[in-house]
Design a protein around this motif. Structure first.
Motif, PDB file in Angstrom:
ATOM      1  N   TRP A  11      -7.631  -7.599  -3.435  1.00 15.80           N
ATOM      2  CA  TRP A  11      -7.088  -7.327  -3.069  1.00 15.80           C
ATOM      3  C   TRP A  11      -5.347  -6.695  -3.582  1.00 15.80           C
ATOM      4  N   ASP A  13      -3.135  -7.262  -7.355  1.00 13.05           N
ATOM      5  CA  ASP A  13      -2.085  -8.545  -8.269  1.00 13.05           C
ATOM      6  C   ASP A  13      -3.392  -9.337  -8.543  1.00 13.05           C
ATOM      7  N   ASN A  38       3.702   1.469  -5.791  1.00 11.56           N
ATOM      8  CA  ASN A  38       3.255   0.404  -4.916  1.00 11.56           C
ATOM      9  C   ASN A  38       2.996  -0.580  -6.028  1.00 11.56           C
ATOM     10  N   ALA A  39       1.995  -0.477  -6.992  1.00 11.63           N
ATOM     11  CA  ALA A  39       1.877  -0.991  -8.226  1.00 11.63           C
ATOM     12  C   ALA A  39       2.669  -1.717  -8.989  1.00 11.63           C
ATOM     13  N   GLY A  40       1.834  -2.685  -8.642  1.00 10.80           N
ATOM     14  CA  GLY A  40       3.500  -3.707  -9.812  1.00 10.80           C
ATOM     15  C   GLY A  40       2.582  -4.625 -10.983  1.00 10.80           C
ATOM     16  N   ILE A 127       0.811  -2.430   8.615  1.00 12.44           N
ATOM     17  CA  ILE A 127      -0.007  -2.463   7.614  1.00 12.44           C
ATOM     18  C   ILE A 127       0.453  -3.604   7.277  1.00 12.44           C
ATOM     19  N   GLY A 128       2.283  -3.330   6.378  1.00 13.09           N
ATOM     20  CA  GLY A 128       2.840  -4.114   5.793  1.00 13.09           C
ATOM     21  C   GLY A 128       3.291  -3.263   4.343  1.00 13.09           C
ATOM     22  N   THR A 129       2.505  -2.062   4.113  1.00  9.37           N
ATOM     23  CA  THR A 129       2.804  -1.645   2.794  1.00  9.37           C
ATOM     24  C   THR A 129       3.946  -1.587   2.048  1.00  9.37           C
ATOM     25  N   THR A 130       3.970  -1.145   1.054  1.00 12.18           N
ATOM     26  CA  THR A 130       5.226  -1.791   0.585  1.00 12.18           C
ATOM     27  C   THR A 130       6.236  -0.279   0.320  1.00 12.18           C
ATOM     28  N   GLN A 224      -3.958  -1.815  -7.993  1.00 15.06           N
ATOM     29  CA  GLN A 224      -4.346  -2.317  -6.446  1.00 15.06           C
ATOM     30  C   GLN A 224      -5.409  -2.883  -6.835  1.00 15.06           C
ATOM     31  N   LEU A 228      -8.706  -3.247  -1.457  1.00 25.70           N
ATOM     32  CA  LEU A 228      -7.252  -1.559  -0.599  1.00 25.70           C
ATOM     33  C   LEU A 228      -7.897  -0.263  -0.846  1.00 25.70           C
ATOM     34  N   VAL A 238      -4.802  -1.004   4.660  1.00 29.17           N
ATOM     35  CA  VAL A 238      -5.440  -0.217   2.947  1.00 29.17           C
ATOM     36  C   VAL A 238      -4.529   0.250   2.349  1.00 29.17           C
ATOM     37  N   THR A 239      -4.404   1.020   1.373  1.00 32.76           N
ATOM     38  CA  THR A 239      -3.399   1.375   0.651  1.00 32.76           C
ATOM     39  C   THR A 239      -4.200   2.889   1.034  1.00 32.76           C
ATOM     40  N   VAL A 273      -1.189  -8.898  -0.383  1.00 35.12           N
ATOM     41  CA  VAL A 273       0.010  -9.018   0.344  1.00 35.12           C
ATOM     42  C   VAL A 273       0.047  -8.428   1.661  1.00 35.12           C
ATOM     43  N   ARG A 303       8.037  -9.764  -1.839  1.00 32.73           N
ATOM     44  CA  ARG A 303       6.700 -10.959  -0.901  1.00 32.73           C
ATOM     45  C   ARG A 303       5.954 -11.868  -0.998  1.00 32.73           C
TER      46      ARG A 303
HETATM   47  P1  IMP Z   1       0.914   0.501   0.370  1.00 34.25           P
HETATM   48  O1  IMP Z   1       0.731   0.990  -0.285  1.00 34.25           O
HETATM   49  O2  IMP Z   1       1.990   0.826   0.434  1.00 34.25           O
HETATM   50  O3  IMP Z   1       0.635   1.962   0.995  1.00 34.25           O
HETATM   51  O4  IMP Z   1       0.652  -0.200   1.287  1.00 34.25           O
HETATM   52  C1  IMP Z   1      -0.927  -0.117   1.514  1.00 34.25           C
HETATM   53  C2  IMP Z   1      -1.042  -1.821   1.744  1.00 34.25           C
HETATM   54  O5  IMP Z   1      -1.814  -2.379  -0.228  1.00 34.25           O
HETATM   55  C3  IMP Z   1      -0.373  -2.906   2.312  1.00 34.25           C
HETATM   56  O6  IMP Z   1      -0.971  -3.988   1.979  1.00 34.25           O
HETATM   57  C4  IMP Z   1       0.458  -2.930   0.469  1.00 34.25           C
HETATM   58  O7  IMP Z   1       1.029  -4.481   1.138  1.00 34.25           O
HETATM   59  C5  IMP Z   1      -1.017  -3.648  -0.020  1.00 34.25           C
HETATM   60  N1  IMP Z   1      -0.378  -3.003  -1.590  1.00 34.25           N
HETATM   61  C6  IMP Z   1      -0.255  -1.705  -2.501  1.00 34.25           C
HETATM   62  N2  IMP Z   1       0.170  -2.565  -3.527  1.00 34.25           N
HETATM   63  C7  IMP Z   1      -0.357  -3.099  -3.783  1.00 34.25           C
HETATM   64  C8  IMP Z   1      -0.226  -3.618  -5.006  1.00 34.25           C
HETATM   65  O8  IMP Z   1      -0.027  -3.185  -6.484  1.00 34.25           O
HETATM   66  N3  IMP Z   1      -0.990  -4.457  -5.308  1.00 34.25           N
HETATM   67  C9  IMP Z   1      -1.052  -5.217  -4.321  1.00 34.25           C
HETATM   68  N4  IMP Z   1      -1.051  -5.202  -2.674  1.00 34.25           N
HETATM   69  C10 IMP Z   1      -0.526  -3.947  -2.842  1.00 34.25           C
END
Ligand code: IMP
Length: 430
Positions: A11, A13, A38-40, A127-130, A224, A228, A238-239, A273, A303
Motif C-alpha cells: 500500500w 511507503d 501525494n507520494a513521499g 478514503i483518508g486521502t492526502t 504508491q 492503491l 485507492v489512489t 495509511v 499520519r
Molecule cells: P490520494 O492519493 O491523496 O487520493 O489518497 C488515496 C489513498 O492513497 C489514501 O489512502 C492515501 O493514504 C493513499 N496514498 C496516497 N499516496 C500515498 C503514498 O505515497 N504512500 C502511501 N499511501 C498513499
C-alpha cells in the motif's frame, strides 16, 4: 538495453525512495509516470535526509536527467517549493537536469479544496486521502477539462478553460456547502507561477525516445503501491492512478517494450495509511512495536501508519497484476528480536479458503488471514551487506516468502543507508 520500473507491491511507503536512488546511480534518466505530490520518498545520503514528494528521486544525483511524465498530476506550486527546498540543501536543479511533460495536467487550488470538502462530507466513510487534490485532478483529466502545463503559454485559452472548469467545480462546491471560487482565484496564481515552471516544460515523449535510441538507461519510478492502484487495489480505498508498471509506458509517452525489468518493493511486514481494508492489521502491542521500530509515520501527512504481518497472498497478487519480475525486500531489521513472526498464506472468506484477494469491497473487509508462524531471530539483520551476515532464521523467512509470492528477492535492504543493500539479481543486467 534493459530499462527498469520500480513499483510498490503493497500500500505504498515500501521504501521505494532508497531503492530508486540506489538504482539511479546506474541509470541515466529517472522518470515519474503517475501520482503527484501525494507520494513521499525519504532518501538518506551521507547522513543528509531528503524528502521528496513530486520530484523524481534521481534529482539528488545531479548528473541524471529527472523527468515528470504526462501520467503525473502536477501541482506547480508544490513543484517550485520542492525545487527550492532541494536547492537549499546544495543540490543543483535546473531545466538541464529536470524536465516536465508539457501535456501534464495541473493540480489547481480548486482540486485540493474539493478533495478536502468531499472527505469532510463523507465523515466516517472517508478514503483518508492526502488532501492534495490528486483524485479531483485526475477526474478533470479524464473528463477532458484539465488545464495542462502547455496551456500556461496561451492566456486566451487559459481564461476559457478556467471558466469551463469553474462551471463544473462551483456546482460541486455549492452542493457541498463549500465556498465557490472566482476565475481570478485560479488565474492570478497561475499567471504568477507560469514563468517559474514553464522553463521546465518539455516534449518529454520525444526526448525519451531519443534517449532510448541512444542506449541510455531509463528508470521508471512508481509512487504508491499496487494495492492503491485504481483498478487492482482495494477500491474505492485507492489512489486515482494506475500504480502498476503497465502504466510506466503510457504515463511517460513510451511504448510497452520500453520497460524491461519490473522490480516490486515490499516491506518484510505490511503498512497502510488512510482508510480501507487490511486483513493482517495488528491493533495490539505487536503492531504498535512494529510501528515504533519502523518509524511508521507518513512523509507527506505525518499520519501514523497502520501496521501488520506480511501478507504473501496480497504481494503475490501484486506480482501477477503488475508483471513484477523480482522483489526488493525492505525493513527486515524491524522484525529483529521478535519471538515469532507470522505470514499470511491464504484467506478464509465466509467459511471457505481462497488464495487471492477478492474485488468486492464487502468481501475484502470480511476476509480473515490464515497465518503460518515462523520462529523469530535474536541477532540483528541491520546493516548486513551479504547473506552470510544474516541470522539463519531470517534467511529462512526470506526464502519462504520467495516461495509464497512466486518471485525471487532480487534485493534486500537492511537499513535506510544507500550501501546497506544485498544484491541478488541486477535489475539492469541486459
Ligand atoms: P490520494 O492519493 O491523496 O487520493 O489518497 C488515496 C489513498 O492513497 C489514501 O489512502 C492515501 O493514504 C493513499 N496514498 C496516497 N499516496 C500515498 C503514498 O505515497 N504512500 C502511501 N499511501 C498513499
Amino acid at each position: 538495453m534493459a530499462n527498469v520500473a520500480v513499483v510498490g507491491a503493497q500500500w505504498g511507503d515500501e521504501g521505494k525512495g532508497k531503492i530508486v536512488d540506489w538504482l539511479s546511480s546506474r541509470a541515466d534518466v529517472v522518470v515519474r509516470f503517475q501520482g503527484g505530490h501525494n507520494a513521499g520518498h525519504t532518501l538518506v545520503i551521507n547522513g543528509v535526509e531528503y524528502k521528496l514528494s513530486l520530484l523524481p528521486s534521481g534529482v539528488v544525483r545531479q548528473s541524471k536527467l529527472s523527468v515528470i511524465g504526462n501520467g503525473v498530476v502536477f501541482d506547480p506550486w508544490a513543484f517550485i517549493r520542492e525545487v527550492n527546498a532541494i536547492k537549499e540543501k546544495g543540490v543543483t536543479v535546473n531545466p538541464e537536469n529536470l524536465i516536465v511533460a508539457e501535456n501534464v495536467p495541473l493540480i489547481l487550488p480548486v482540486h485540493s479544496a474539493l478533495d478536502k470538502a468531499r472527505e469532510e462530507a463523507k465523515g466516517a466513510g472517508k478514503i483518508g486521502t492526502t488532501g492534495r487534490g490528486i483524485g479531483p485532478a485526475y477526474e478533470d483529466k479524464v473528463a477532458r477539462r484539465a488545464i495542462r502545463l502547455c496551456d500556461l503559454t496561451d492566456d486566451a485559452v487559459l481564461v476559457e478553460k478556467v471558466d469551463a472548469l469553474l462551471a463544473h467545480h462551483n456546482a460541486l462546491f455549492r452542493a457541498l456547502g463549500a465556498p465557490e471560487m472566482t476565475p481570478a482565484d485560479i488565474l492570478e496564481p497561475l499567471r504568477e507561477i507560469a514563468p517559474q515552471v514553464l522553463p521546465y516544460a518539455a516534449v518529454v515523449w520525444k526526448q525519451l525516445d531519443e534517449l532510448r535510441r541512444a542506449g541510455k538507461r531509463i528508470l521508471f519510478e512508481g509512487a504508491q503501491g499496487t494495492m492503491l492502484d485504481i483498478d487492482h487495489g482495494t477500491y474505492p480505498y485507492v489512489t486515482s492512478s494506475n500504480t502498476v508498471a503497465g502504466n510506466a509506458a503510457a504515463g511517460s509517452g513510451m511504448g510497452p517494450r520500453a520497460v524491461g525489468y519490473v522490480l516490486g518493493i515490499c516491506k518484510a511486514y505490511t503498512t497502510r495509511v488512510g482508510s480501507g481494508p487490511f486483513p493482517t492489521e495488528l491493533t495490539d502491542d505487536i503492531g504498535e512495536l512494529i510501528g515504533q521500530k519502523g518509524k511508521e509515520f507518513g512523509v507527506v501527512t505525518g499520519r501514523k501508519r497502520r501496521c501488520g504481518w506480511f501478507d504473501a497472498v496480497m504481494v503475490r497478487q501484486a506480482i501477477k497484476t503488475g508483471g513484477i519480475d523480482g522483489i526488493a525486500l525492505t525493513k527486515l531489521d524491524v522484525l529483529d528480536g521478535f519471538d515469532e513472526v507470522k505470514v499470511c498464506v491464504g484467506y478464509r472468506l465466509d467459511g471457505q479458503e481462497i488464495d487471492y484477494y477478492p474485488a468486492n469491497a464487502g468481501a475484502q473487509a470480511r476476509v480473515e488471514p490464515i497465518y503460518e508462524t515462523f520462529e523469530g531471530w535474536k541477532d540483528t539483520t541491520r546493516g548486513a551487506r551479504s547473506w552470510a551476515e544474516l541470522p539463519a532464521q531470517a534467511v529462512k523467512y526470506v526464502r519462504h516468502i520467495e516461495e509464497l509470492i512466486q518471485a525471487p528477492v532480487a534485493l534486500l535492504s537492511t537499513s535506510p543507508e544507500r550501501d546497506d543493500t544485498i544484491l541478488m539479481t541486477d535489475p539492469f543486467a541486459d
